[in-house]
Design a protein around this motif. Structure first.
Motif, PDB file in Angstrom:
ATOM      1  N   ARG A  49       0.837  -0.942   0.032  1.00  0.00           N
ATOM      2  CA  ARG A  49      -0.029  -0.092  -0.076  1.00  0.00           C
ATOM      3  C   ARG A  49       0.751   1.339  -0.096  1.00  0.00           C
ATOM      4  O   ARG A  49       0.738   2.177  -0.600  1.00  0.00           O
ATOM      5  CB  ARG A  49      -0.821   0.170   1.334  1.00  0.00           C
ATOM      6  CG  ARG A  49      -1.737   1.159   1.170  1.00  0.00           C
ATOM      7  CD  ARG A  49      -2.406   1.293   2.767  1.00  0.00           C
ATOM      8  NE  ARG A  49      -1.357   1.626   3.530  1.00  0.00           N
ATOM      9  CZ  ARG A  49      -1.330   1.275   5.106  1.00  0.00           C
ATOM     10  NH1 ARG A  49      -2.369   0.532   5.383  1.00  0.00           N
ATOM     11  NH2 ARG A  49      -0.238   1.484   5.814  1.00  0.00           N
ATOM     12  N   THR A 104      -3.540  -1.975  -2.786  1.00  0.00           N
ATOM     13  CA  THR A 104      -4.241  -2.252  -1.526  1.00  0.00           C
ATOM     14  C   THR A 104      -4.905  -3.841  -1.674  1.00  0.00           C
ATOM     15  O   THR A 104      -5.262  -4.050  -2.787  1.00  0.00           O
ATOM     16  CB  THR A 104      -5.492  -1.363  -1.317  1.00  0.00           C
ATOM     17  OG1 THR A 104      -6.646  -1.358  -2.493  1.00  0.00           O
ATOM     18  CG2 THR A 104      -5.030   0.076  -0.855  1.00  0.00           C
ATOM     19  N   THR A 107      -4.823   1.971  -5.700  1.00  0.00           N
ATOM     20  CA  THR A 107      -5.392   2.962  -5.101  1.00  0.00           C
ATOM     21  C   THR A 107      -4.704   4.485  -5.529  1.00  0.00           C
ATOM     22  O   THR A 107      -5.122   5.663  -4.938  1.00  0.00           O
ATOM     23  CB  THR A 107      -5.269   3.017  -3.496  1.00  0.00           C
ATOM     24  OG1 THR A 107      -4.116   2.829  -3.197  1.00  0.00           O
ATOM     25  CG2 THR A 107      -5.962   1.872  -3.300  1.00  0.00           C
TER      26      THR A 107
END
Length: 595
Positions: A574, A580, A593
């Motif tokens: 992440r 993620t 993300t």
């Protein structure tokens, strides 16, 4: 030149300002040699020459003495002065002896002053925070992610859930040890230097007199309640033939005592409101939690070498606790007077009857069977949660090895990825998880805890026994295969390297992560099944959605700032690659993300 560097002369007066901190033991080594060991706080002095035993024995009886007189501390001929000088100078260098007369005890030591200064700066809630029924709001406030109450035991160990609750005296059940610490309020607390002989005598960390006063006010019912939990526990487990306890069973008993107030606070029907818990129960929790921590240390510390079946008695428990400095803590030393500690351990381990007329049955005694079941389910959840790192560490090892094989542009994505992995690896090394033998040993111990906890539950059938290692066997199904391909795709996309060497490295990274995710997914299924049992026992609804790795990771978030923060591999993806991952028993969701 320092005073310690000046040779000691026979006419000098030397002082032992903390003589009462000494504790002595005679031990026989595996080779059959008898040794005198003196413990001074966390320091250990060993005399393996019999002619020096009298020297050691006499030393710890002195408040002050003339240096030359130490030559006479012998059972035979006087010791040569040069030999005595060497011994005394060693003690001086270790700050056991002093050339200066002791000063009157200061109100606060440096360590306690630092603790109070940190407390003054600490951000603390100004109103009580409690899980039941406000778990979603409280967890979102603490971590940014809400969590249903019906998932709490899968995230927090049962033996810690009651920590932030307030009892009827307005004190946290966990006192200064509240976990998570961000739920600990700033409550008035009286501190004093510890006057008890042994490792904690006048330690820089002081003792919590406020909690001690509460415990002594309720001491007899605390012993009676402890005895009642012991009796219920021994309906399910047996002592060793000589009447001693197995270390693992004693750990489980302590967890069962802690589960009693936790059950009353967390049950679905008529839970005890926060702020209304009987002080008897909060005091039982605090005094027993010390036993739990010592047993956990024995089971998880290779240097102490205990197994589940290692025998334990009250006297041996006291000895180990003193010898290994387990009464000491940066936030304060154990406040229990020695005679009360002995009385409590005699009650807990030996079943010594409580003096005086039997007290009327407490309202909560009818809940003891449920409480022991709750504690044993909590142990199984705890084992699953912590055994995950046994399987995560090899993934880190593979990823680290692959990243070290090739060069990366300084400050680039791969360089940052490697740096993050290296930081996490250092944390794993610090707690020894980089050593396969230790990982295997810890897992073997957890297997015993897991299986014994099941056997202690009411209604257990041997043919229904679940094996810990089965909970970490990957399904090797379509979900796992798709996760592996998805990880390869997104990691390559995030890094954007066209080098063939790096492509191979990134495939290795992706495959190592995928292998761990397959293992974690299996464990999450086992964790969720146990959580369902907990919810049934507590008579509360199970959440409608599936439990996920994002929920499990909340425990890591809550541990930020504590000793031994465990890394989580998905945080690396992440933070460094913008990927993620959310793992559930039935699927693995992987997304970008930062696009």
């Amino acid at each position: 030149m320092s005073q310690q560097a000046v040779p000691i002369e026979p006419h000098e007066t030397l002082y032992l300002p903390l003589r009462r901190r000494f504790r002595r033991e005679y031990e026989t080594t595996p080779e059959g040699t008898r040794e005198l060991r003196l413990f001074f706080g966390l320091k250990e002095l060993t005399f393996d020459e019999p002619e020096l035993f009298s020297f050691g024995e006499t030393l710890i009886e002195q408040d002050q003495f003339m240096a030359g007189s130490a030559t006479t501390w012998s059972s035979g001929e006087p010791h040569p002065w040069e030999r005595v000088r060497q011994l005394l100078e060693t003690l001086l260098a270790e700050d056991i002896l002093s050339r200066e007369p002791p000063k009157p005890p200061a109100g606060e030591g440096d360590q306690h002053r630092r603790f109070l200064a940190a407390e003054a700066l600490r951000k603390a809630p100004t109103e009580p925070l409690w899980w039941n029924p406000d778990c979603p709001k409280v967890m979102e406030r603490l971590t940014g992610r809400p969590l249903e109450l019906g998932f709490l035991e899968a995230v927090l160990p049962v033996h810690r859930i009651a920590h932030p609750a307030l009892d009827a005296e307005g004190r946290h059940v966990g006192e200064m040890n509240v976990f998570p610490d961000v739920m600990r309020m700033k409550l008035p607390t009286e501190w004093r230097p510890c006057p008890y002989p042994g490792s904690r005598y006048r330690d820089d960390a002081m003792m919590n007199v406020t909690a001690l006063r509460s415990m002594t006010r309720h001491w007899t019912p605390v012993l009676q309640g402890t005895l009642a939990v012991r009796e219920e526990f021994l309906r399910r487990h047996s002592l060793l033939p000589d009447g001693s306890w197995r270390v693992g069973d004693l750990h489980a008993l302590a967890c069962s005592v802690l589960a009693l107030p936790t059950l009353l606070l967390m049950r679905g029907n008529e839970p005890v409101p926060n702020g209304a818990l009987e002080p008897v129960l909060s005091s039982m929790f605090r005094v027993t939690d010390g036993v739990r921590m010592v047993m956990f240390t024995l089971l998880t510390s290779p240097e102490l070498g205990a197994t589940y079946d290692s025998p334990m008695t009250a006297s041996e428990l006291l000895r180990i606790t003193e010898r290994n400095g387990l009464l000491l803590s940066p936030r304060g030393v154990c406040a229990g007077p020695p005679h009360l500690m002995e009385e409590f351990l005699a009650t807990l381990l030996e079943g010594r009857p409580v003096a005086g007329a039997p007290a009327p049955m407490a309202r909560w005694e009818a809940e003891l069977p449920l409480a022991v079941d709750y504690g044993l389910l909590g142990l199984q959840l705890y084992v699953l949660q912590y055994n995950l790192w046994k399987h995560m560490t090899p993934a880190y090892e593979v990823i680290r090895g692959a990243l070290l094989e090739v060069e990366a542009e300084p400050g680039g994505v791969l360089d940052r990825l490697r740096a993050h992995v290296e930081r996490d690896w250092e944390n794993l090394v610090a707690i020894g998880l980089n050593e396969p033998e230790l990982r295997d040993r810890l897992e073997a111990g957890r297997v015993e805890i897991y299986e014994h906890a099941q056997r202690g539950q009411r209604g257990f059938r041997e043919d229904a026994l679940l094996h810990l290692r089965d909970a970490f066997l990957p399904a090797r199904d379509e979900v796992d295969a798709k996760a592996r391909l998805r990880l390869r795709e997104l990691i390559h996309s995030s890094v954007g390297s066209s080098s063939s060497a790096w492509r191979d490295v990134l495939d290795t990274v992706a495959d190592a992560v995928a292998e761990f995710l397959a293992i974690e997914r299996s464990m999450i299924a086992a964790l969720e099944a146990l959580q369902r049992q907990v919810n049934t026992l507590l008579q509360r609804p199970h959440p409608a959605r599936r439990f996920s790795s994002a929920d499990l990771s909340l425990h890591h978030v809550l541990r930020v700032g504590v000793i031994r923060v465990l890394p989580y591999l998905m945080d690396v993806l992440r933070d460094e690659l913008g990927i993620t991952v959310e793992n559930m028993a039935n699927l693995t969701r992987i997304e970008i993300t930062n696009a």
